[in-house]
Design a protein around this motif. Structure first.
Motif, PDB file in Angstrom:
ATOM      1  N   LEU A 154      43.811  -1.672 -22.383  1.00 19.31           N
ATOM      2  CA  LEU A 154      44.512  -2.953 -22.408  1.00 19.31           C
ATOM      3  C   LEU A 154      44.983  -3.352 -21.009  1.00 19.31           C
ATOM      4  N   ARG A 155      45.309  -2.381 -20.182  1.00 21.87           N
ATOM      5  CA  ARG A 155      45.712  -2.724 -18.808  1.00 21.87           C
ATOM      6  C   ARG A 155      44.536  -3.304 -18.025  1.00 21.87           C
ATOM      7  N   ALA A 156      43.339  -2.751 -18.247  1.00 21.82           N
ATOM      8  CA  ALA A 156      42.161  -3.331 -17.601  1.00 21.82           C
ATOM      9  C   ALA A 156      41.924  -4.750 -18.098  1.00 21.82           C
ATOM     10  N   VAL A 157      42.076  -4.965 -19.414  1.00 23.03           N
ATOM     11  CA  VAL A 157      41.926  -6.311 -19.980  1.00 23.03           C
ATOM     12  C   VAL A 157      42.973  -7.256 -19.382  1.00 23.03           C
ATOM     13  N   LEU A 261      43.020 -12.434   4.389  1.00 21.72           N
ATOM     14  CA  LEU A 261      42.908 -11.054   3.927  1.00 21.72           C
ATOM     15  C   LEU A 261      43.903 -10.769   2.790  1.00 21.72           C
ATOM     16  N   ILE A 262      44.963 -11.576   2.672  1.00 19.84           N
ATOM     17  CA  ILE A 262      45.898 -11.388   1.561  1.00 19.84           C
ATOM     18  C   ILE A 262      45.152 -11.501   0.243  1.00 19.84           C
ATOM     19  N   ALA A 263      44.316 -12.542   0.109  1.00 10.67           N
ATOM     20  CA  ALA A 263      43.540 -12.699  -1.119  1.00 10.67           C
ATOM     21  C   ALA A 263      42.579 -11.533  -1.309  1.00 10.67           C
ATOM     22  N   ALA A 264      41.993 -11.047  -0.209  1.00 13.10           N
ATOM     23  CA  ALA A 264      41.048  -9.935  -0.306  1.00 13.10           C
ATOM     24  C   ALA A 264      41.740  -8.660  -0.783  1.00 13.10           C
ATOM     25  N   THR A 265      42.976  -8.432  -0.308  1.00 14.99           N
ATOM     26  CA  THR A 265      43.691  -7.233  -0.759  1.00 14.99           C
ATOM     27  C   THR A 265      44.021  -7.325  -2.243  1.00 14.99           C
ATOM     28  N   MET A 266      44.443  -8.519  -2.698  1.00 16.63           N
ATOM     29  CA  MET A 266      44.759  -8.685  -4.112  1.00 16.63           C
ATOM     30  C   MET A 266      43.510  -8.496  -4.965  1.00 16.63           C
ATOM     31  N   LEU A 267      42.396  -9.062  -4.523  1.00 16.13           N
ATOM     32  CA  LEU A 267      41.152  -8.952  -5.280  1.00 16.13           C
ATOM     33  C   LEU A 267      40.677  -7.510  -5.336  1.00 16.13           C
ATOM     34  N   THR A 268      40.805  -6.793  -4.226  1.00 13.91           N
ATOM     35  CA  THR A 268      40.391  -5.387  -4.198  1.00 13.91           C
ATOM     36  C   THR A 268      41.166  -4.568  -5.228  1.00 13.91           C
ATOM     37  N   THR A 270      42.820  -5.644  -7.888  1.00 15.25           N
ATOM     38  CA  THR A 270      42.542  -6.097  -9.257  1.00 15.25           C
ATOM     39  C   THR A 270      41.223  -5.547  -9.768  1.00 15.25           C
ATOM     40  N   LEU A 271      40.166  -5.627  -8.952  1.00 11.94           N
ATOM     41  CA  LEU A 271      38.855  -5.139  -9.379  1.00 11.94           C
ATOM     42  C   LEU A 271      38.876  -3.627  -9.612  1.00 11.94           C
ATOM     43  N   MET A 272      39.624  -2.902  -8.787  1.00 11.29           N
ATOM     44  CA  MET A 272      39.720  -1.453  -8.992  1.00 11.29           C
ATOM     45  C   MET A 272      40.377  -1.133 -10.331  1.00 11.29           C
ATOM     46  N   THR A 325      41.795  -0.271   3.626  1.00  9.52           N
ATOM     47  CA  THR A 325      41.829   1.160   3.288  1.00  9.52           C
ATOM     48  C   THR A 325      43.139   1.522   2.609  1.00  9.52           C
ATOM     49  N   ALA A 326      44.251   0.992   3.125  1.00  9.04           N
ATOM     50  CA  ALA A 326      45.550   1.260   2.527  1.00  9.04           C
ATOM     51  C   ALA A 326      45.614   0.747   1.097  1.00  9.04           C
ATOM     52  N   VAL A 327      45.046  -0.432   0.851  1.00  6.18           N
ATOM     53  CA  VAL A 327      45.051  -0.993  -0.507  1.00  6.18           C
ATOM     54  C   VAL A 327      44.236  -0.113  -1.451  1.00  6.18           C
ATOM     55  N   ILE A 328      43.103   0.379  -0.995  1.00  7.56           N
ATOM     56  CA  ILE A 328      42.284   1.262  -1.838  1.00  7.56           C
ATOM     57  C   ILE A 328      43.048   2.540  -2.169  1.00  7.56           C
TER      58      ILE A 328
END
Length: 420
Positions: A154-157, A261-268, A270-272, A325-328
Motif C-alpha cells: 500500500l505504501r508503494a501504491v 535538481l529539486i524535482a529530480a531528487t523528489m522523483l528519484t 518516489t520511484l525507488m 547519491t545522498a538521495v539514493i
C-alpha cells in the motif's frame, strides 16, 4: 491455507512490477481505495499551501500557524478512533472518517478568514489521522498471513497516487486562478468520497474481535515498551522531512547545483519507493529483523547527511552528483525504516486492539510532522554543515537504540498473562 479472509494476495506476486493489481477480493478494494485517496493527497501536498495563500489570500505565516494547530489537535484522535474501530468495526469507522474529511476539505472553498480556515483544516487533518488508525484493523484482517507485507504494498501504491495527484495539481498552479484552485479542492473532496465508496465492497466483520472483554481499556497508553518504540520511531520519522524540506532549502541556498535538481531528487525517491518498498520488506519478518532494519536505516541516514554536507563549495556537477547519491542512500534507509516500522508496530500490537495500538504508534510520526521541519531548518539550514552531522548522528543513535527497546518489549510481552 491461512484463516484470514483477506489472504488472497499473500503470495510472491504482490507488488512486483509484473503484477501491480491484487487478485480480486478485499485487498483489491483496499488498494483501489488507497490509490484514489492518495491521488487527492498528492494534489493537496503539492498545492494545498498555495491554495490557502493564493486563492484564500491568507498570509503564509498564518497558514503555517493554522497547519501547526491542526496537526497538534489531530494527534489524540488517532488513538480514540482506532479504539472505536477495534470495538465497533473498522470498515464503518474508516468510511465515516473519510466522509468527514471530504466535507471538511470541500469547506475550504468557503473559509473566508483565518479562524474558518483553522476550523476546516483542523477537521480535515483530524479526520485524516483518524482514518489512518481506523484503516489498520482492516489491513490486519485482510492482509493475509503477512499484513506487514500488504502494508508495504500500500505504501508503494501511495507513492503512485501522490505522483499522479501532483501532476493534476500542476494544472491548478499553472493556471493560477481562484476557480482552478477551487476545482482542485473540490476534486480532492470527491476523490475522498470515492475512496470511502470502495469500502462498501469489503465484507463486514462477522464476529466481535477477540479480547474485547476484561482488561485495560486504553492498554496501548499503559504499554511502556510500545510507547518507547513510538518515541524512537517518531525521532526516526523526522527523516521524511529531509527530502522535502532540508535538501531543497540547502540546494538553493548553499550549493551550486541547478534548481531543477529539486524535482529530480523528489522523483528519484518516489520511484525507488514504488519499485523497492515491497522487496525491501520481504526479509523483515520478525521483531529482531525489524530492529536490525532500524539500525541499518539510522546508519544510512547518517551517511546521506554526510554526503549532503559535502555539497557546498564544490562545482555544480559535483554537487548534483553528491546530492543524487545522498538521495539514493537516504531513500534506501527510508525503505528499511518504513518496513521496520510496519513489522514492529503490527507484531507488538494485540490483534483485538490493532486500531488503538497503531493509533498510538502514529503519534510519533505526527509529532515529527509537526516539529520536524522547524528542527531540520534550525540544524541543517541555519547552523549549516555541522547541523547535518548532528542530524545524521541523531538518526544513527536512535536506530541503534531500537534493538534494545525491541528486546525490552519482547520481555514485557512474555511476562503478560495470557488472554482469557
Amino acid at each position: 491455507m491461512p484463516n484470514n479472509p483477506g489472504a488472497v494476495l499473500d503470495r510472491p506476486t504482490i507488488g512486483t512490477l509484473g503484477r501491480l493489481i491484487p487478485a480480486p477480493g478485499p485487498q483489491r478494494m483496499l488498494a483501489a481505495s488507497n490509490l484514489v485517496f492518495t491521488v487527492g493527497s498528492g494534489m493537496y501536498l503539492t498545492a494545498g499551501v498555495l491554495y490557502f495563500t493564493e486563492a484564500a489570500h491568507l498570509p503564509a505565516a498564518r497558514v503555517a500557524l493554522g497547519l501547526l494547530l491542526a496537526g497538534l489537535l489531530s494527534l489524540a484522535l488517532g488513538i480514540v478512533v482506532g479504539h472505536l474501530a477495534d470495538r465497533y468495526g473498522a470498515r464503518g469507522v474508516y468510511a465515516t472518517a473519510l466522509l468527514v474529511q471530504a466535507a471538511a476539505t470541500a469547506a475550504f472553498v468557503i473559509a473566508d478568514g483565518f479562524w474558518p480556515f483553522v476550523a476546516a483544516v483542523s477537521v480535515a487533518t483530524g479526520a485524516k489521522a483518524a482514518g489512518v488508525a481506523a484503516r489498520s484493523p482492516l489491513i490486519r484482517r485482510h492482509g493475509g498471513e503477512r499484513p506487514q507485507q500488504f502494508r508495504a504494498y500500500l505504501r508503494a501504491v501511495t507513492n503512485i497516487g501522490v505522483s499522479v495527484g501532483a501532476l493534476f495539481a500542476g494544472w491548478a498552479v499553472q493556471t493560477g486562478t481562484t476557480t482552478a484552485y477551487d476545482l482542485m479542492v473540490l476534486a480532492i473532496a470527491a476523490l475522498t468520497v470515492a475512496s470511502a465508496a470502495f469500502l462498501v465492497l469489503l465484507p463486514p466483520a462477522t464476529a466481535p474481535p477477540p479480547g474485547t472483554g476484561p482488561g485495560p481499556r486504553w492498554a496501548a497508553l499503559r504499554d511502556r515498551p510500545y510507547l518507547l518504540l513510538t518515541v524512537l520511531d517518531g525521532v526516526m520519522a523526522i527523516q521524511f522531512k529531509v527530502l522535502t524540506v532540508a535538501i531543497p532549502l540547502w540546494l538553493i541556498a548553499d550549493t551550486a547545483a541547478p534548481h531543477w535538481l529539486i524535482a529530480a531528487t523528489m522523483l528519484t525517491g518516489t520511484l525507488m519507493v514504488i519499485a523497492l518498498q515491497v522487496p525491501a520488506s520481504r526479509g523483515i519478518t520478525t521483531l529482531p529483523a525489524g530492529a536490525a532494519a532500524y539500525r541499518r536505516a539510522g546508519l544510512a541516514f547518517l551517511a546521506a547527511c554526510c554526503l549532503v554536507s559535502c555539497t557546498t563549495g564544490v562545482p555544480a556537477w559535483a554537487a548534483a552528483t553528491l546530492l543524487i547519491t545522498a538521495v539514493i542512500v537516504h531513500t534506501t534507509g527510508e525503505l528499511w525504516h518504513a518496513a521496520a516500522g510496519f513489522e514492529v508496530s503490527f507484531a507488538l500490537a494485540p490483534e483485538h486492539a490493532t486500531g488503538q495500538y497503531l493509533g498510538v504508534f502514529g503519534l510519533g510520526a505526527g509529532l515529527a510532522e509537526a516539529f520536524g521541519p522547524a528542527l531540520l531548518i534550525g540544524l541543517c539550514i541555519e547552523w549549516g554543515r555541522p547541523g547535518w552531522y548532528v542530524t545524521g548522528a541523531m538518526f544513527a543513535v536512535t536506530g541503534a537504540a531500537v534493538p534494545a527497546a525491541v528486546r525490552y518489549a519482547e520481555r514485557h510481552r512474555a511476562l503478560e498473562p495470557a488472554p482469557q
